[in-house]
Each structure stands twice: as structure tokens, then as C-alpha cells.
Design an enzyme around this catalytic site. Structure first.
Site, PDB file in Angstrom:
ATOM      1  N   SER A 130       0.800  -1.211   0.000  1.00  0.00           N
ATOM      2  CA  SER A 130       0.000   0.000   0.000  1.00  0.00           C
ATOM      3  C   SER A 130       0.839   1.270   0.000  1.00  0.00           C
ATOM      4  CB  SER A 130      -0.958  -0.042   1.195  1.00  0.00           C
ATOM      5  OG  SER A 130      -1.970   0.904   1.062  1.00  0.00           O
ATOM      6  N   ASP A 181      10.019   5.446 -10.340  1.00  0.00           N
ATOM      7  CA  ASP A 181       9.627   6.061 -11.608  1.00  0.00           C
ATOM      8  C   ASP A 181      10.358   7.379 -11.857  1.00  0.00           C
ATOM      9  OD1 ASP A 181       7.938   3.984 -12.036  1.00  0.00           O
ATOM     10  OD2 ASP A 181       6.080   5.168 -12.050  1.00  0.00           O
ATOM     11  N   LYS A 230      -0.705  -4.239  -3.254  1.00  0.00           N
ATOM     12  CA  LYS A 230      -2.015  -3.687  -2.908  1.00  0.00           C
ATOM     13  C   LYS A 230      -2.117  -2.283  -3.485  1.00  0.00           C
ATOM     14  CE  LYS A 230      -5.151  -2.308   0.675  1.00  0.00           C
ATOM     15  NZ  LYS A 230      -5.285  -0.977   0.068  1.00  0.00           N
TER      16      LYS A 230
END
Length: 438
Positions: free
Chosen positions: A306, A317, A331
Site C-alpha cells: 500500500s 519512476d 495492494k
């Protein structure tokens, strides 16, 4: 956003209400602003199904072996309606709702484990540091097959959690299965769990270590303070930081954004997509850089879920960090807490979140840049071979350096000495500095 694998109804008070649900912060979210008339117009009431529901309720009340009151039947119906949506949506009664609120503040009662459900068994998502569970050696991935001798297979998450709750100081015995092995018992004493979400220290000169155990309301501020303290303790700018998100089950979305922002100066951190208007959120970094741009390695594993995956995905990224370890939990959904009357609430999945590059990690997880699996480190005993500096009458160092006889290189134990993944992260940071010519 929440955490917990295939997991949960209420991850806990034995641990933590599965990762502080809240879509944005610790405050419960307001119900979506969708006019009731619009909903009715688009979706007329299923009268036939409602008649069936009423008939079933009447039959149960008339024929069930024991009397059942209307309140119990209706609450169970609501619970069933939520539990069959997805593993993270749930109906929260007064106690469950209170526990969820406590979990985001960092204090609650229980054993100190995050749990989920897998193949009918209760599974440990991760033990929380410095709690009865972690001290007793409970590990992520352990299956809880019995609670005080009673099998857990077939129990709901809520039922299992209720059995693991109890008065502080009372003991409870969990029967665990690890890696398909023989079941074994672990006896724990329930305690008030006060979770410090951020810990930090210098691994050695110039290299800092920050561990986040879960994302609470104040975690972002705590990470900022930890970076400042590491700089102060080092006496100068750091040359690298290890951010440890292993076995971090998640927590408050806003805190994950704040933590990522401490290491980023621009660009998107995370965005969410859902059906209702207020579930469409975008979070971007501000220009401030609490980390001063130092090289960063992030450690993740199967217990990183999460909010942990939001931070790891954003830093990966944006090319800000090297991710090391093993695949994360996967998740990628956001839960919003919708308060109801009488101190009750719905924990409802309202959106999916995406990393800056548009990746949904739901049911896939974050893949580290460098896979490093856990390994046990064992230090070989030092062999007391004589060195030149041990010889009587040896020449001094021509450059004025101090003698280094046998035993002079011994040092006190450090976290990386018995943590293979952490030692590899530190080695990578040093290598990055060497190749940069620092």
C-alpha cells in the site's frame, strides 16, 4: 489507502486496523456527493431481490434453532454485503471504528501483527517492530492455524481478530505454520502497542538509515526530522541514505505522499482513479528537498504494501532511488472511511492508485531494480595472526600514520552486520559514491 493482503477485514488491533484506511489522511472522508435522485434514476431498486431478502429474514426468525433479533440479522447482512465486494472493504462497528482511528495515531491494544487471509487461513502480513509478536519471532508469511487451540480455518477475519484481542497482560497462544513446516506454538502477552513509525541512525560515517514501520498521520514530519538529525549527527552532508520499507503494511495516503516529497523536488508522486469525483486525486512534489539529493537506496519485500508501494513506486519512476530487495505485496487500491450513525463506519474501496508512470501495482507489486533475497550473515572468527605492527622493533609508518596491530580493527556491532539486504544496500551506496568520484 490501506494495506493487508488478500487481506482483510480489519487488520487490526492485534495489529493495526489494516493500514489506516483513509484516502487522504486520518480524518474520515465525507460520503461521495452523488445526489440520491440521480442514483435512483439510474439504478431502480431491485424489488424482487428485496422481497427475497425480507422473506429470508422472516424465515430465519421463525425457524432458526435459536431466537435471533432483527439487529443481529441486519448487521450480519451489512457485513456480508461489504465483505463480498473485495478483501479490503468492511463494515466497522463502534469498536472496529475506534481501533482503526487509534491505528493511525500509532497506539492501540493487541499483539503487534498485521494479518490477512489466504486459502481460508489467517496469514501474518508483517509483525510490527518492538511489539510482543516481533519479539517472539513471528514472521511475515506465517500462517496462524490455531488461536488458543481453536482452528482458524473457516473463520472470518473479524472473528479471528476478535479472538486475538483481550486485556493487556493476558496471554494468548498462536499455532503457526512457517514455509509449510510443522506447526509450532508461540505464546504472547497482549500489550498496549505504541508504534513509533520512524527510526533512524547512522550506519557509519556519512551513511544514514531510516526505517518506516507504518505510515501514520505524523510519519511525514518524523521523516523530515530524522533526515535533519542524521545530518546533524554526521556533522556534514550525508553521502547516502537507506530507506527501509520492508514489512511496512502501509497506512495513511497523505503521509506516503509527504515521505516521497522529502526526496523529490518535482514531478508527480501518485494519482488515483475512481468512480466518484472526490476519488480523482493527483499529488506532486514541491521544490524543497529535505534529503539534499543524496544517493538513496530503498529496501522493499513481500511485506511492503500500500503506502510503502506508493513511496517505492514514485521514487523508482522518478529515477530518484535504487530499489533493492524482493517484490512488494501488490495492494494498489485506496480505501475511504465513510462515517455512519452511532459511531459506525464503512471502509470502502473507492479508487485505484497509479505510480507517476501510470503503473497500477494492484495484484502485481513493485519489482525492485536489484533483487536481493534475505540471507543469514555469520561472522567468521578473527584469526589472531601477527601483523608487522606486532613485531618488536618494527619500523614506523613513513607517512606518520598510527600503528595498526592485531585487534585494532575491531568495531562494535552495527545493524548491517547481521542484515544481508541492508549490508548490500550500504555497499551499493558506497559504490555509487566511488564511481561518481566523491
Amino acid at each position: 489507502m490501506l494495506h493487508s493482503p488478500r487481506l482483510t477485514q480489519l487488520a487490526l488491533s492485534i495489529a493495526l486496523a489494516v493500514g489506516a484506511p483513509l484516502a487522504t489522511a486520518a480524518e474520515p472522508a465525507k460520503p461521495a456527493a452523488v445526489p440520491a435522485t440521480e442514483v435512483t434514476a439510474k439504478a431502480p431498486l431491485p424489488l424482487e431481490e428485496l422481497r427475497t431478502f425480507a422473506e429470508v429474514m422472516d424465515r430465519i426468525k421463525a425457524a432458526y434453532v435459536e431466537p435471533v433479533d432483527d439487529k443481529t440479522l441486519l448487521e450480519n447482512a451489512i457485513k456480508g454485503m461489504l465483505s463480498n465486494l473485495d478483501p479490503h472493504s468492511a463494515y466497522l462497528g463502534p469498536e472496529d471504528f475506534q481501533e482503526l482511528q487509534e491505528s493511525t495515531s500509532g497506539e492501540f491494544g493487541g499483539l503487534g501483527i498485521e494479518v490477512g487471509q489466504e486459502d481460508g487461513f489467517i496469514k501474518v502480513v508483517s509483525p510490527i517492530d518492538d511489539t510482543p509478536a516481533s519479539r517472539a519471532g513471528v514472521q511475515a508469511g506465517d500462517l496462524i492455524v490455531k488461536i488458543n487451540g481453536a482452528p482458524t480455518r473457516g473463520q472470518t477475519m473479524t472473528e479471528a481478530v476478535d479472538k486475538m484481542r483481550g486485556k493487556v497482560g493476558e496471554k494468548i497462544t498462536l499455532t503457526l505454520v512457517r514455509d509449510g513446516g510443522t506447526p509450532f506454538d508461540v505464546t504472547l502477552a497482549r500489550a498496549v502497542i505504541q508504534v513509533k513509525s520512524v527510526k533512524s541512525q547512522l550506519l557509519e560515517n556519512d551513511y544514514g538509515y531510516i526505517r518506516i514501520t507504518q505510515f501514520q498521520v505524523k510519519t511525514g514530519d518524523e521523516v523530515g526530522k530524522a533526515l535533519a538529525k542524521l545530518r546533524k549527527d554526521n556533522g556534514k552532508k550525508l553521502r547516502g541514505v537507506v530507506l527501509d520499507l520492508r514489512n511496512n503494511p502501509g497506512g495513511v495516503l497523505q503521509s506516503a505522499v509527504e515521505v516521497a516529497d522529502h526526496f523529490l523536488t518535482k514531478g508527480l508522486i501518485v494519482y488515483t482513479k475512481g468512480r466518484i469525483a472526490n476519488s480523482e486525486l493527483r499529488f506532486s512534489a514541491d521544490p524543497a528537498d529535505a534529503s539534499e539529493g543524496v544517493p538513496l537506496v530503498v529496501l522493499i519485500n513481500g511485506g511492503s504494501a500500500s503506502a510503502s508501494e506508493i513511496v517505492a513506486g514514485a521514487l523508482q519512476d522518478q529515477k530518484r532511488a535504487v530499489l533493492m530487495g524482493t517484490d512488494s505485496f501488490g495492494k494498489g487500491s485506496v480505501q475511504t472511511v465513510l462515517p455512519l450513525a452511532n459511531d459506525r463506519a464503512l471502509k470502502l474501496t473507492t479508487a485505484l492508485y497509479f505510480t507517476p508512470n501510470g503503473r497500477s501495482i494492484q495484484a502485481q507489486g513493485i519489482v525492485p531494480d536489484i533483487e536481493v533475497r534475505p540471507a543469514k550473515l555469520t561472522a567468521e572468527a578473527d584469526i589472531d595472526n601477527f601483523k608487522e605492527a606486532d613485531l618488536q622493533g618494527h619500523l614506523g609508518n613513513g607517512n606518520g600514520g598510527a600503528d595498526r596491530p592485531t585487534g585494532s580493527g575491531k568495531r562494535k556491532e552495527r545493524p548491517q552486520d547481521d542484515d544481508f539486504q541492508l549490508s548490500q544496500a550500504l555497499s551499493l551506496l558506497k559504490g555509487l559514491n566511488i564511481t561518481k568520484g566523491d
